[in-house]
Design a protein around this motif. Structure first.
Motif, PDB file in Angstrom:
ATOM      1  N   THR A  11      21.127 -95.145   1.880  1.00  0.00           N
ATOM      2  CA  THR A  11      21.449 -93.990   1.596  1.00  0.00           C
ATOM      3  C   THR A  11      20.185 -93.205   1.188  1.00  0.00           C
ATOM      4  N   ALA A  12      19.360 -93.782   0.289  1.00  0.00           N
ATOM      5  CA  ALA A  12      18.283 -93.031  -0.059  1.00  0.00           C
ATOM      6  C   ALA A  12      17.281 -92.710   0.872  1.00  0.00           C
ATOM      7  N   VAL A  13      17.124 -93.687   1.883  1.00  0.00           N
ATOM      8  CA  VAL A  13      16.085 -93.441   2.684  1.00  0.00           C
ATOM      9  C   VAL A  13      16.503 -92.278   3.653  1.00  0.00           C
ATOM     10  N   ALA A  14      17.923 -92.182   4.100  1.00  0.00           N
ATOM     11  CA  ALA A  14      18.315 -91.206   4.732  1.00  0.00           C
ATOM     12  C   ALA A  14      18.094 -89.876   3.821  1.00  0.00           C
ATOM     13  N   LEU A  15      18.226 -90.036   2.404  1.00  0.00           N
ATOM     14  CA  LEU A  15      18.014 -88.718   1.648  1.00  0.00           C
ATOM     15  C   LEU A  15      16.498 -88.491   1.653  1.00  0.00           C
ATOM     16  N   ALA A  16      15.605 -89.062   1.898  1.00  0.00           N
ATOM     17  CA  ALA A  16      14.219 -88.569   1.792  1.00  0.00           C
ATOM     18  C   ALA A  16      13.395 -89.743   2.732  1.00  0.00           C
ATOM     19  N   ASP A 231      19.914 -97.484 -10.205  1.00  0.00           N
ATOM     20  CA  ASP A 231      21.185 -97.229  -9.260  1.00  0.00           C
ATOM     21  C   ASP A 231      21.960 -96.258  -9.957  1.00  0.00           C
ATOM     22  N   ASP A 232      21.297 -95.216 -10.539  1.00  0.00           N
ATOM     23  CA  ASP A 232      21.809 -94.281 -10.954  1.00  0.00           C
ATOM     24  C   ASP A 232      23.155 -94.033 -11.987  1.00  0.00           C
ATOM     25  N   GLN A 233      23.102 -95.328 -12.625  1.00  0.00           N
ATOM     26  CA  GLN A 233      24.052 -95.430 -13.641  1.00  0.00           C
ATOM     27  C   GLN A 233      23.273 -94.599 -15.059  1.00  0.00           C
ATOM     28  N   LYS A 234      24.117 -94.378 -16.237  1.00  0.00           N
ATOM     29  CA  LYS A 234      23.301 -93.824 -17.202  1.00  0.00           C
ATOM     30  C   LYS A 234      22.265 -94.479 -17.964  1.00  0.00           C
ATOM     31  N   SER A 301      15.977 -92.567  -6.411  1.00  0.00           N
ATOM     32  CA  SER A 301      17.141 -93.460  -6.456  1.00  0.00           C
ATOM     33  C   SER A 301      18.132 -92.779  -5.433  1.00  0.00           C
ATOM     34  N   PRO A 302      19.241 -93.489  -5.043  1.00  0.00           N
ATOM     35  CA  PRO A 302      20.251 -93.174  -4.338  1.00  0.00           C
ATOM     36  C   PRO A 302      20.738 -91.750  -4.110  1.00  0.00           C
ATOM     37  N   LYS A 303      20.989 -91.257  -5.398  1.00  0.00           N
ATOM     38  CA  LYS A 303      21.156 -89.787  -5.645  1.00  0.00           C
ATOM     39  C   LYS A 303      20.182 -88.826  -5.667  1.00  0.00           C
ATOM     40  N   GLY A 304      19.133 -89.445  -5.492  1.00  0.00           N
ATOM     41  CA  GLY A 304      17.906 -88.573  -5.537  1.00  0.00           C
ATOM     42  C   GLY A 304      16.923 -88.458  -6.612  1.00  0.00           C
ATOM     43  N   GLU A 305      17.348 -89.174  -7.691  1.00  0.00           N
ATOM     44  CA  GLU A 305      16.463 -89.093  -9.001  1.00  0.00           C
ATOM     45  C   GLU A 305      15.080 -89.675  -8.476  1.00  0.00           C
ATOM     46  N   PRO A 306      14.114 -88.857  -8.776  1.00  0.00           N
ATOM     47  CA  PRO A 306      12.816 -89.406  -8.697  1.00  0.00           C
ATOM     48  C   PRO A 306      12.244 -90.420  -9.415  1.00  0.00           C
ATOM     49  N   ASP A 327       3.791 -93.430  -1.945  1.00  0.00           N
ATOM     50  CA  ASP A 327       4.264 -92.704  -2.825  1.00  0.00           C
ATOM     51  C   ASP A 327       5.407 -91.635  -2.212  1.00  0.00           C
ATOM     52  N   ARG A 328       6.595 -91.837  -1.837  1.00  0.00           N
ATOM     53  CA  ARG A 328       7.879 -91.041  -1.647  1.00  0.00           C
ATOM     54  C   ARG A 328       8.665 -90.748  -2.733  1.00  0.00           C
ATOM     55  N   SER A 329       8.164 -90.943  -3.982  1.00  0.00           N
ATOM     56  CA  SER A 329       8.941 -90.526  -5.163  1.00  0.00           C
ATOM     57  C   SER A 329       9.636 -89.660  -5.430  1.00  0.00           C
ATOM     58  N   GLY A 330       9.302 -88.308  -4.972  1.00  0.00           N
ATOM     59  CA  GLY A 330       9.828 -87.193  -5.168  1.00  0.00           C
ATOM     60  C   GLY A 330       9.389 -86.593  -6.459  1.00  0.00           C
TER      61      GLY A 330
END
Length: 350
Positions: A11-16, A231-234, A301-306, A327-330
């Motif tokens: 999913t993350a790869v699809a997002l960036a 993994d985008d948990q708090k 991250s999957p939700k796009g967190e750099p 470095d494709r970190s965003g």
């Protein structure tokens, strides 16, 4: 299966995976309240654990034993090296604690963790889930343990603090990680050192955890050597130091497994983590064709967190493909300092 990445990397790869007891006169001389319980092959480790007092030692002679051993008190389980082998048996005591399929499970409660458990000098093989599983523990020590051919993980620590994984071997725990630390905002300096991990999907996985230290491990021949995963948990993942490790030839190909995407050809993957230090590692010959293949790779991250504020310095990263450093970190906050490498994406990181 416990979630490894919580959301797909794709999913993350699809997002960036009847004890014999020493009589009181044979108590260890280390303290009048400490007793040694000797268990012989074919007898029950669980009975020894149940009868033991906090601080006692369960000593296992060389031979075969049934696993599924549940530990809820401070004690030591010590074998006679690789010749002491725990394997799946007729009764799984870990299932009573909601942890079926573990070789040895050390389980406490959120407000009352199990403290000062040591497991050393033995083998745990062929369990459906993990060889050694820790949940809500403090100062869990796993030393000189061979965790081999377990279905998910080798040696794990969930929601735990101040653990020590030292001089272990995690081999062919193919579905997930050989060594795992996760699900804790502050692991309070959990140490992963001098271990060997090969034949796993991931050699060392730190997921949704902070304040972990990993040094002088040999992470070779996995699908991915080391992964630091938000993994985008708090709370995310971060403040972990990875240094002086040999992270080489992690070129196995792992197909997608539940929420874990296909893996292969990655040395170090930082997936949305922050404030990690990756220093003085040898990251050599990790080669693959996936978007996150390569030597040291930073992704959101999957939700796009750099992946941000990470420091990558003084590493030897060569012979990796498609690149030594990625470095494709965003984020533009990551620093690459004095790494010895030949190729990078974008250019100029070497």
């Amino acid at each position: 299966m416990r979630r490894t990445l919580a959301a797909s990397l794709g999913t993350a790869v699809a997002l960036a995976g009847l004890a014999s007891f020493a009589p009181a006169g044979h108590a260890d001389g280390g303290g009048k309240d400490k007793r040694i319980h000797v268990v012989w092959p074919g007898h029950s480790i669980q009975k020894a654990v149940d009868r033991a007092r906090p601080g006692d030692v369960i000593r296992l002679k060389a031979g075969a034993y049934e696993g599924g051993v549940l530990v809820r008190k401070p004690l030591t389980i010590e074998g006679d090296g690789d010749r002491t082998v725990l394997h799946p048996g007729r009764r799984d005591h870990c299932a009573k604690a909601g942890a079926a399929g573990e070789g040895i499970c050390v389980i406490g409660h959120r407000k009352h963790p199990v403290r000062d458990v040591t497991i050393k000098n033995l083998s745990v093989r062929g369990f459906k889930q993990s060889g050694v599983y820790g949940l809500y523990t403090d100062r869990l020590t796993v030393e000189r343990v061979l965790a081999a051919r377990n279905g998910e993980y080798g040696i794990t620590e969930f929601r735990s603090t101040r653990g020590r994984f030292v001089k272990n071997r995690a081999i062919d725990n193919s579905a997930d990680a050989g060594l795992y630390v996760g699900d804790i905002q502050n692991a309070r300096g959990t140490v992963v050192a001098y271990n060997h991990a090969s034949g796993n999907a991931i050699g060392l996985l730190v997921r949704h955890a902070r304040h972990v230290q990993a040094w002088e491990n040999e992470l070779v021949g996995n699908c991915t050597g080391a992964a630091l995963i938000n993994d985008d948990q708090k709370g995310g993942q971060g403040d972990t130091k990875l240094w002086k490790n040999n992270i080489s030839r992690n070129n196995r190909s792992c197909p997608q497994h539940e929420d874990v995407p296909a893996l292969g050809g990655t040395g170090v993957l930082v997936f949305g983590g922050d404030h990690n230090t990756i220093e003085k590692n040898a990251v050599l010959g990790n080669r693959g064709r996936l978007p996150y293949s390569g030597g040291i790779v930073l992704f959101p991250s999957p939700k796009g967190e750099p992946a941000r504020h990470n420091l990558i310095k003084f590493n030897l990263a060569k012979g990796n493909a498609p690149f030594d450093l990625v470095d494709r970190s965003g984020s533009r906050t990551n620093r690459f300092i004095d790494n010895r490498c030949r190729t990078s994406d974008p250019r100029g990181l070497c």
